[in-house]
Design an enzyme around this catalytic site. Structure first.
Site, PDB file in Angstrom:
ATOM      1  N   HIS A 157     -32.066  15.574  40.725  1.00 39.44           N
ATOM      2  CA  HIS A 157     -32.152  14.130  41.014  1.00 39.44           C
ATOM      3  C   HIS A 157     -31.360  13.311  39.978  1.00 39.44           C
ATOM      4  O   HIS A 157     -30.576  13.868  39.211  1.00 39.44           O
ATOM      5  CB  HIS A 157     -33.617  13.712  41.112  1.00 39.44           C
ATOM      6  CG  HIS A 157     -34.423  14.682  41.940  1.00 39.44           C
ATOM      7  ND1 HIS A 157     -34.425  14.674  43.318  1.00 39.44           N
ATOM      8  CD2 HIS A 157     -35.204  15.746  41.573  1.00 39.44           C
ATOM      9  CE1 HIS A 157     -35.189  15.679  43.774  1.00 39.44           C
ATOM     10  NE2 HIS A 157     -35.670  16.343  42.741  1.00 39.44           N
ATOM     11  N   GLU A 179     -38.827  25.287  39.731  1.00 43.57           N
ATOM     12  CA  GLU A 179     -39.792  24.204  39.880  1.00 43.57           C
ATOM     13  C   GLU A 179     -40.807  24.443  38.769  1.00 43.57           C
ATOM     14  O   GLU A 179     -41.698  25.277  38.882  1.00 43.57           O
ATOM     15  CB  GLU A 179     -40.459  24.232  41.258  1.00 43.57           C
ATOM     16  CG  GLU A 179     -39.503  24.006  42.427  1.00 43.57           C
ATOM     17  CD  GLU A 179     -39.171  22.519  42.652  1.00 43.57           C
ATOM     18  OE1 GLU A 179     -39.697  21.658  41.910  1.00 43.57           O
ATOM     19  OE2 GLU A 179     -38.390  22.223  43.577  1.00 43.57           O
ATOM     20  N   GLU A 214     -39.585  12.673  37.942  1.00 46.48           N
ATOM     21  CA  GLU A 214     -38.958  13.999  37.889  1.00 46.48           C
ATOM     22  C   GLU A 214     -37.545  13.936  37.327  1.00 46.48           C
ATOM     23  O   GLU A 214     -37.131  14.812  36.562  1.00 46.48           O
ATOM     24  CB  GLU A 214     -38.941  14.614  39.295  1.00 46.48           C
ATOM     25  CG  GLU A 214     -38.360  16.026  39.314  1.00 46.48           C
ATOM     26  CD  GLU A 214     -38.234  16.592  40.718  1.00 46.48           C
ATOM     27  OE1 GLU A 214     -38.733  15.971  41.677  1.00 46.48           O
ATOM     28  OE2 GLU A 214     -37.618  17.662  40.858  1.00 46.48           O
ATOM     29  N   HIS A 239     -36.130  21.495  38.281  1.00 46.02           N
ATOM     30  CA  HIS A 239     -36.930  20.529  39.039  1.00 46.02           C
ATOM     31  C   HIS A 239     -38.390  20.622  38.639  1.00 46.02           C
ATOM     32  O   HIS A 239     -38.802  21.533  37.924  1.00 46.02           O
ATOM     33  CB  HIS A 239     -36.828  20.840  40.545  1.00 46.02           C
ATOM     34  CG  HIS A 239     -35.499  20.527  41.141  1.00 46.02           C
ATOM     35  ND1 HIS A 239     -35.268  19.419  41.914  1.00 46.02           N
ATOM     36  CD2 HIS A 239     -34.317  21.177  41.053  1.00 46.02           C
ATOM     37  CE1 HIS A 239     -33.992  19.403  42.278  1.00 46.02           C
ATOM     38  NE2 HIS A 239     -33.390  20.459  41.775  1.00 46.02           N
TER      39      HIS A 239
HETATM   40 ZN   LIG Z   1     -36.714  18.047  42.496  1.00 39.72          ZN
END
Ligand SMILES: [Zn+2]
Length: 292
Positions: free
Chosen positions: A86, A256, A123, A178
């Site tokens: 992001h 993640e 995030e 992430h």
């Molecule tokens: Zn993400």
């Protein structure tokens, strides 16, 4: 112009992709878009955003490009791309990041806003902070490190561009960082490797699986973070809907690191000390893969 403006001279390259339409639009949990606050995320679906702001060719020295940073460590001669998921400007660029881009057999949104903790820690900030720490660790070991975006104030880059940065760098390994936005009751980390897609990932699936296993081992050993109990299996997943993986020509996985919606994970993810530990663990996992 979906790329952050302050970087002149960037070459935008769009990977040509055969427009086969085998649209299997999956709405799997991963980096769920912000439920509130953030501008309209057109596909309320948790498009697993891939990070980025394309800076093809950025070298090991990270910022200014001055001087060599490569040392004599065990990763000397290796190139690693770290992709912070992001970007800080995405929320205010809803139209740009909603643009469809090549993502493999299908198209996908350029990028997404990403998840956020209940405490408001986004995030994109987490991925930026952790990624720069990982970069530092890898450089200490002699690797050349390329980040897919240069700061946390831009937009994108799009998922296809994030993959292209790794390809251009001819990276020995690429890791997209992430944190998930799963159910509040679920916690833990997982690593996503590319599933086999003929013509896309069949050439990188096997080494990417090895990278995923090495990263899983080092991450759980180093951080004590449990394997996700709400998604994936034993902390490992394979997906064919992520452009950042489908378009990669180099071994690549997504980490993640935890579930931002879970209070325990969220406290860790936002903790600078935890981040420092996590960065070392991630660098160790990448190093283990490269040493094989
Ligand atoms: Zn993400």
């Amino acid at each position: 112009m979906r790329i952050s403006s302050p970087t002149p001279g960037k070459t935008r390259r769009t990977t040509p992709v055969a427009p086969i339409a085998a649209a299997a639009v999956l709405a799997l949990s991963a980096c769920a878009a912000l439920p509130g606050g953030a501008p309209p995320d057109p596909s309320a679906a948790p498009a697993p955003g891939e990070p980025g702001s394309g800076r093809p060719g950025e070298g090991a020295s990270g910022g200014s490009g001055a001087g060599e940073v490569e040392g004599e460590g065990r990763l000397s001669g290796m190139t690693v791309v770290i992709d912070p998921g992001h970007n800080g400007g995405n929320a205010e660029a809803a139209t740009e990041i909603a643009e469809q881009v090549p993502a493999g057999p299908d198209t996908k949104e350029c990028d997404t806003v990403g998840a956020e903790t209940d405490g408001g820690y986004p995030e994109h900030e987490f991925t930026w902070e952790l990624s720069t720490l990982v970069r530092d660790r890898l450089e200490e070991e002699g690797a050349e490190v390329v980040l897919t975006r240069e700061d946390n104030a831009g937009v994108g880059p799009c998922v296809n561009e994030r993959a292209e940065i790794g390809n251009e760098a001819e990276a020995d390994a690429a890791v997209s960082i992430h944190a998930d936005g799963g159910p509040a009751s679920g916690r833990g980390f997982h690593v996503i490797a590319p599933g086999v897609l003929t013509g896309y990932t069949d050439d990188i699936a096997e080494p990417s699986r090895r990278l995923a296993r090495d990263l899983r081992a080092a991450f759980e050993d180093g951080t004590g973070q449990p394997r996700a109990d709400y998604i994936a299996e034993e902390g490992l997943d394979e997906r064919t809907d992520l452009g950042g993986l489908n378009l990669s020509d180099v071994p690549k996985v997504f980490l993640e690191a935890g579930n931002m919606s879970n209070p325990t994970d969220a406290a860790n993810l936002a903790d600078p000390e935890w981040q420092a530990t996590a960065a070392t663990a991630i660098a160790d996992g990448i190093g283990d893969f490269l040493a094989e």
